[in-house]
Design a protein around this motif. Structure first.
Motif, PDB file in Angstrom:
ATOM      1  N   LEU A 307      -6.889 -74.542  -8.258  1.00 46.16           N
ATOM      2  CA  LEU A 307      -7.596 -73.273  -8.325  1.00 46.16           C
ATOM      3  C   LEU A 307      -8.882 -73.390  -9.123  1.00 46.16           C
ATOM      4  O   LEU A 307      -8.929 -74.090 -10.142  1.00 46.16           O
ATOM      5  CB  LEU A 307      -6.701 -72.210  -8.971  1.00 46.16           C
ATOM      6  N   ARG A 308      -9.887 -72.697  -8.665  1.00 47.20           N
ATOM      7  CA  ARG A 308     -11.125 -72.548  -9.426  1.00 47.20           C
ATOM      8  C   ARG A 308     -11.126 -71.140  -9.997  1.00 47.20           C
ATOM      9  O   ARG A 308     -11.106 -70.153  -9.256  1.00 47.20           O
ATOM     10  CB  ARG A 308     -12.333 -72.743  -8.520  1.00 47.20           C
ATOM     11  N   LEU A 309     -11.106 -71.049 -11.317  1.00 45.53           N
ATOM     12  CA  LEU A 309     -11.072 -69.766 -12.012  1.00 45.53           C
ATOM     13  C   LEU A 309     -12.451 -69.498 -12.604  1.00 45.53           C
ATOM     14  O   LEU A 309     -12.952 -70.286 -13.410  1.00 45.53           O
ATOM     15  CB  LEU A 309     -10.013 -69.791 -13.110  1.00 45.53           C
ATOM     16  N   VAL A 310     -13.054 -68.389 -12.201  1.00 48.08           N
ATOM     17  CA  VAL A 310     -14.398 -68.034 -12.661  1.00 48.08           C
ATOM     18  C   VAL A 310     -14.322 -66.724 -13.437  1.00 48.08           C
ATOM     19  O   VAL A 310     -13.728 -65.748 -12.956  1.00 48.08           O
ATOM     20  CB  VAL A 310     -15.371 -67.897 -11.480  1.00 48.08           C
ATOM     21  N   ALA A 311     -14.897 -66.723 -14.630  1.00 43.46           N
ATOM     22  CA  ALA A 311     -15.005 -65.499 -15.424  1.00 43.46           C
ATOM     23  C   ALA A 311     -16.465 -65.080 -15.469  1.00 43.46           C
ATOM     24  O   ALA A 311     -17.358 -65.909 -15.658  1.00 43.46           O
ATOM     25  CB  ALA A 311     -14.471 -65.717 -16.832  1.00 43.46           C
ATOM     26  N   THR A 312     -16.698 -63.786 -15.294  1.00 47.87           N
ATOM     27  CA  THR A 312     -18.050 -63.238 -15.343  1.00 47.87           C
ATOM     28  C   THR A 312     -18.064 -62.052 -16.308  1.00 47.87           C
ATOM     29  O   THR A 312     -17.016 -61.564 -16.722  1.00 47.87           O
ATOM     30  CB  THR A 312     -18.514 -62.777 -13.952  1.00 47.87           C
ATOM     31  N   LYS A 313     -19.252 -61.606 -16.665  1.00 46.50           N
ATOM     32  CA  LYS A 313     -19.350 -60.449 -17.547  1.00 46.50           C
ATOM     33  C   LYS A 313     -20.052 -59.297 -16.839  1.00 46.50           C
ATOM     34  O   LYS A 313     -20.808 -59.496 -15.889  1.00 46.50           O
ATOM     35  CB  LYS A 313     -20.073 -60.811 -18.839  1.00 46.50           C
ATOM     36  N   GLY A 314     -19.783 -58.089 -17.309  1.00 48.59           N
ATOM     37  CA  GLY A 314     -20.358 -56.910 -16.682  1.00 48.59           C
ATOM     38  C   GLY A 314     -19.639 -56.575 -15.402  1.00 48.59           C
ATOM     39  O   GLY A 314     -18.458 -56.840 -15.233  1.00 48.59           O
ATOM     40  N   ASP A 315     -20.361 -56.009 -14.460  1.00 46.05           N
ATOM     41  CA  ASP A 315     -19.779 -55.625 -13.176  1.00 46.05           C
ATOM     42  C   ASP A 315     -19.954 -56.696 -12.109  1.00 46.05           C
ATOM     43  O   ASP A 315     -19.597 -56.497 -10.958  1.00 46.05           O
ATOM     44  CB  ASP A 315     -20.430 -54.323 -12.677  1.00 46.05           C
ATOM     45  N   SER A 316     -20.503 -57.835 -12.511  1.00 44.10           N
ATOM     46  CA  SER A 316     -20.865 -58.850 -11.523  1.00 44.10           C
ATOM     47  C   SER A 316     -19.656 -59.627 -11.033  1.00 44.10           C
ATOM     48  O   SER A 316     -18.775 -59.989 -11.803  1.00 44.10           O
ATOM     49  CB  SER A 316     -21.866 -59.830 -12.143  1.00 44.10           C
ATOM     50  N   GLY A 317     -19.646 -59.907  -9.737  1.00 48.56           N
ATOM     51  CA  GLY A 317     -18.701 -60.848  -9.162  1.00 48.56           C
ATOM     52  C   GLY A 317     -19.299 -62.234  -9.048  1.00 48.56           C
ATOM     53  O   GLY A 317     -18.621 -63.190  -8.707  1.00 48.56           O
ATOM     54  N   ALA A 318     -20.609 -62.354  -9.317  1.00 42.96           N
ATOM     55  CA  ALA A 318     -21.361 -63.614  -9.384  1.00 42.96           C
ATOM     56  C   ALA A 318     -20.902 -64.657  -8.373  1.00 42.96           C
ATOM     57  O   ALA A 318     -20.164 -65.578  -8.681  1.00 42.96           O
ATOM     58  CB  ALA A 318     -21.316 -64.181 -10.789  1.00 42.96           C
ATOM     59  N   PHE A 319     -21.359 -64.539  -7.148  1.00 41.63           N
ATOM     60  CA  PHE A 319     -21.113 -65.573  -6.153  1.00 41.63           C
ATOM     61  C   PHE A 319     -22.297 -65.598  -5.201  1.00 41.63           C
ATOM     62  O   PHE A 319     -22.662 -64.567  -4.643  1.00 41.63           O
ATOM     63  CB  PHE A 319     -19.823 -65.292  -5.366  1.00 41.63           C
ATOM     64  N   PRO A 320     -22.989 -66.740  -5.027  1.00 38.20           N
ATOM     65  CA  PRO A 320     -22.695 -68.021  -5.682  1.00 38.20           C
ATOM     66  C   PRO A 320     -22.920 -67.969  -7.187  1.00 38.20           C
ATOM     67  O   PRO A 320     -23.454 -66.979  -7.706  1.00 38.20           O
ATOM     68  CB  PRO A 320     -23.674 -68.987  -5.012  1.00 38.20           C
ATOM     69  N   LEU A 321     -22.529 -69.063  -7.858  1.00 40.72           N
ATOM     70  CA  LEU A 321     -22.554 -69.086  -9.316  1.00 40.72           C
ATOM     71  C   LEU A 321     -23.885 -69.531  -9.889  1.00 40.72           C
ATOM     72  O   LEU A 321     -24.161 -69.275 -11.058  1.00 40.72           O
ATOM     73  CB  LEU A 321     -21.467 -70.032  -9.845  1.00 40.72           C
ATOM     74  N   ARG A 322     -24.679 -70.195  -9.084  1.00 40.62           N
ATOM     75  CA  ARG A 322     -25.912 -70.793  -9.588  1.00 40.62           C
ATOM     76  C   ARG A 322     -27.129 -70.225  -8.865  1.00 40.62           C
ATOM     77  O   ARG A 322     -27.049 -69.838  -7.704  1.00 40.62           O
ATOM     78  CB  ARG A 322     -25.874 -72.319  -9.433  1.00 40.62           C
ATOM     79  N   GLY A 323     -28.251 -70.227  -9.590  1.00 39.04           N
ATOM     80  CA  GLY A 323     -29.501 -69.799  -8.999  1.00 39.04           C
ATOM     81  C   GLY A 323     -30.185 -70.928  -8.263  1.00 39.04           C
ATOM     82  O   GLY A 323     -29.655 -72.045  -8.144  1.00 39.04           O
ATOM     83  N   GLU A 324     -31.380 -70.678  -7.777  1.00 39.41           N
ATOM     84  CA  GLU A 324     -32.128 -71.698  -7.031  1.00 39.41           C
ATOM     85  C   GLU A 324     -32.482 -72.897  -7.892  1.00 39.41           C
ATOM     86  O   GLU A 324     -32.705 -73.997  -7.375  1.00 39.41           O
ATOM     87  CB  GLU A 324     -33.402 -71.075  -6.448  1.00 39.41           C
ATOM     88  N   ASP A 325     -32.520 -72.719  -9.218  1.00 43.72           N
ATOM     89  CA  ASP A 325     -32.834 -73.828 -10.118  1.00 43.72           C
ATOM     90  C   ASP A 325     -31.618 -74.700 -10.426  1.00 43.72           C
ATOM     91  O   ASP A 325     -31.712 -75.672 -11.189  1.00 43.72           O
ATOM     92  CB  ASP A 325     -33.434 -73.312 -11.428  1.00 43.72           C
ATOM     93  N   GLY A 326     -30.461 -74.353  -9.843  1.00 40.96           N
ATOM     94  CA  GLY A 326     -29.248 -75.138 -10.062  1.00 40.96           C
ATOM     95  C   GLY A 326     -28.478 -74.755 -11.306  1.00 40.96           C
ATOM     96  O   GLY A 326     -27.384 -75.274 -11.545  1.00 40.96           O
ATOM     97  N   LYS A 327     -29.016 -73.835 -12.114  1.00 37.26           N
ATOM     98  CA  LYS A 327     -28.342 -73.424 -13.336  1.00 37.26           C
ATOM     99  C   LYS A 327     -27.418 -72.239 -13.065  1.00 37.26           C
ATOM    100  O   LYS A 327     -27.645 -71.450 -12.145  1.00 37.26           O
ATOM    101  CB  LYS A 327     -29.369 -73.042 -14.402  1.00 37.26           C
ATOM    102  N   TYR A 328     -26.361 -72.151 -13.888  1.00 39.47           N
ATOM    103  CA  TYR A 328     -25.460 -71.010 -13.750  1.00 39.47           C
ATOM    104  C   TYR A 328     -26.225 -69.706 -13.957  1.00 39.47           C
ATOM    105  O   TYR A 328     -27.107 -69.619 -14.821  1.00 39.47           O
ATOM    106  CB  TYR A 328     -24.336 -71.077 -14.785  1.00 39.47           C
ATOM    107  N   LEU A 329     -25.877 -68.698 -13.165  1.00 45.25           N
ATOM    108  CA  LEU A 329     -26.447 -67.375 -13.373  1.00 45.25           C
ATOM    109  C   LEU A 329     -26.019 -66.856 -14.749  1.00 45.25           C
ATOM    110  O   LEU A 329     -24.927 -67.190 -15.231  1.00 45.25           O
ATOM    111  CB  LEU A 329     -25.975 -66.425 -12.281  1.00 45.25           C
ATOM    112  N   PRO A 330     -26.829 -66.044 -15.400  1.00 48.20           N
ATOM    113  CA  PRO A 330     -26.549 -65.639 -16.792  1.00 48.20           C
ATOM    114  C   PRO A 330     -25.268 -64.843 -16.965  1.00 48.20           C
ATOM    115  O   PRO A 330     -24.718 -64.801 -18.065  1.00 48.20           O
ATOM    116  CB  PRO A 330     -27.782 -64.816 -17.178  1.00 48.20           C
TER     117      PRO A 330
END
Length: 344
Positions: A307-330
């Motif tokens: 399983l891949r377990l992803v935790a996010t903050k706020g109301d975001s479901g954040a998917f995909p996890l990374r931006g165009e720069d390859g870094k994780y979204l904040p």
């Protein structure tokens, strides 16, 4: 003569160095009660002696993440007291259950070193083992940490970067002796979904959210005897904020995953993980999981889900996890890859 311990800095480590960490810890039922008070943990195997006994165990073991936190906490004064960041995990395996009354201690071996280009810090890789009072290994894992240098002019060590497996092979998963899910009670466990109901690539939104409070995370971190300054001392960061211990986020996300994965009863391996962004009091943590792989085990009625377990903050479901720069979204806090045992 100075008697206090400033912690180790990057130049204090050497390849092959073995560090026996101080203060063994006896864990008892109070530890379980505190854990379940801090997190909405509801997995039946860790809640009921009777349920665990019907699954072939002698009683309810301590939660797998209690073992992780205790073993991890022992290492902090020697490995990460002067850390800039805890960077990742690999090759983690839970090798035997921890029972109420067991005494845990930790030791680590330095397996990798790489100074950063800025000359002010470097990355240290360690393999940590948690042992019980009979010197049996209950847990081992690799983690790597960015650690400050005491002296920027100290010479850089020879670079050694260990080769680490991308995932624990299912054949190397350890199922506790006697475990048997053939008479598993799905009603008491809380959900009807079994191993065969999950498909690779499926995503599960765990729906609920928990807002983290300052007092809760500091209580948890003290419970694990984790002495990292950034979790307690508001003057240790320029922004004056106490950083939430990453393990607190792991436990919160794992507990939230009950809604949709109630039958993923026991974590048996940690394939990899990253604390993608800092978490602070007031952040609301949400979680979702993705099924990465499936495997059968040799135990009666017992399967394994990766399983891949992803935790996010706020109301975001954040998917995909990374931006165009390859870094994780904040808004991404945690990206964790693990194997769990589930009834077939």
């Amino acid at each position: 003569m100075t008697k206090t311990n400033p912690g180790r800095f990057f130049e204090d480590y050497s390849i092959g160095q073995v560090i026996r960490h101080a203060v063994p810890r006896t864990v008892a039922e109070g530890e379980r009660a505190l854990y379940h008070a801090l997190y909405p943990a509801r997995h039946a195997l860790y809640s009921s002696d009777d349920f665990a006994g019907r699954c072939g165990l002698e009683g309810s073991p301590m939660d797998d993440l209690i073992a992780f936190h205790v073993v991890f906490g022992k290492t902090v004064p020697d490995i990460s007291l002067n850390a800039v960041a805890n960077l990742g995990y690999a090759e983690g395996r839970w090798l035997r259950p921890v029972w109420p009354g067991d005494t845990l201690r930790s030791e680590s071996e330095v397996i990798g070193l790489k100074q950063n280009s800025n000359g002010r810090s470097g990355v240290v890789w360690v393999r940590t083992r948690g042992l019980n009072q009979m010197d049996q290994t209950v847990l081992d894992y690799v983690r790597w940490v960015m650690v400050r240098k005491r002296d920027a002019d100290a010479p850089a060590p020879e670079t050694v970067v260990p080769e680490l497996a991308s995932a624990v092979d299912p054949a190397d998963l350890v199922v506790p002796e006697g475990m048997n899910f053939e008479s598993y009670d799905f009603d008491l466990a809380g959900e009807k979904h079994r191993w065969g109901d999950y498909r690779t690539g499926e995503r599960i939104d765990h729906v609920d959210g928990i807002t983290i409070e300052e007092a809760e995370h500091m209580l948890a971190t003290r419970l694990w005897q984790n002495t990292a300054k950034v979790h307690f001392d508001a003057t240790n960061r320029e922004d004056g904020r106490r950083l939430i211990y990453g393990g607190h986020v792991i436990s919160m996300a794992r507990a939230l995953s009950f809604n949709g994965l109630a039958n993923a009863q026991m974590i048996v391996a940690l394939n990899g993980g990253a604390h993608a962004n800092p978490c602070f009091a007031g952040d609301t943590v949400r979680a979702w999981s993705e099924v990465l792989d499936k495997a059968e085990t040799g135990a009666p009625g017992v399967g394994a889900l990766r399983l891949r377990l992803v935790a996010t903050k706020g109301d975001s479901g954040a998917f995909p996890l990374r931006g165009e720069d390859g870094k994780y979204l904040p808004e991404v806090l945690l990206d964790l890859d693990y194997w769990a045992l589930m009834p077939l």
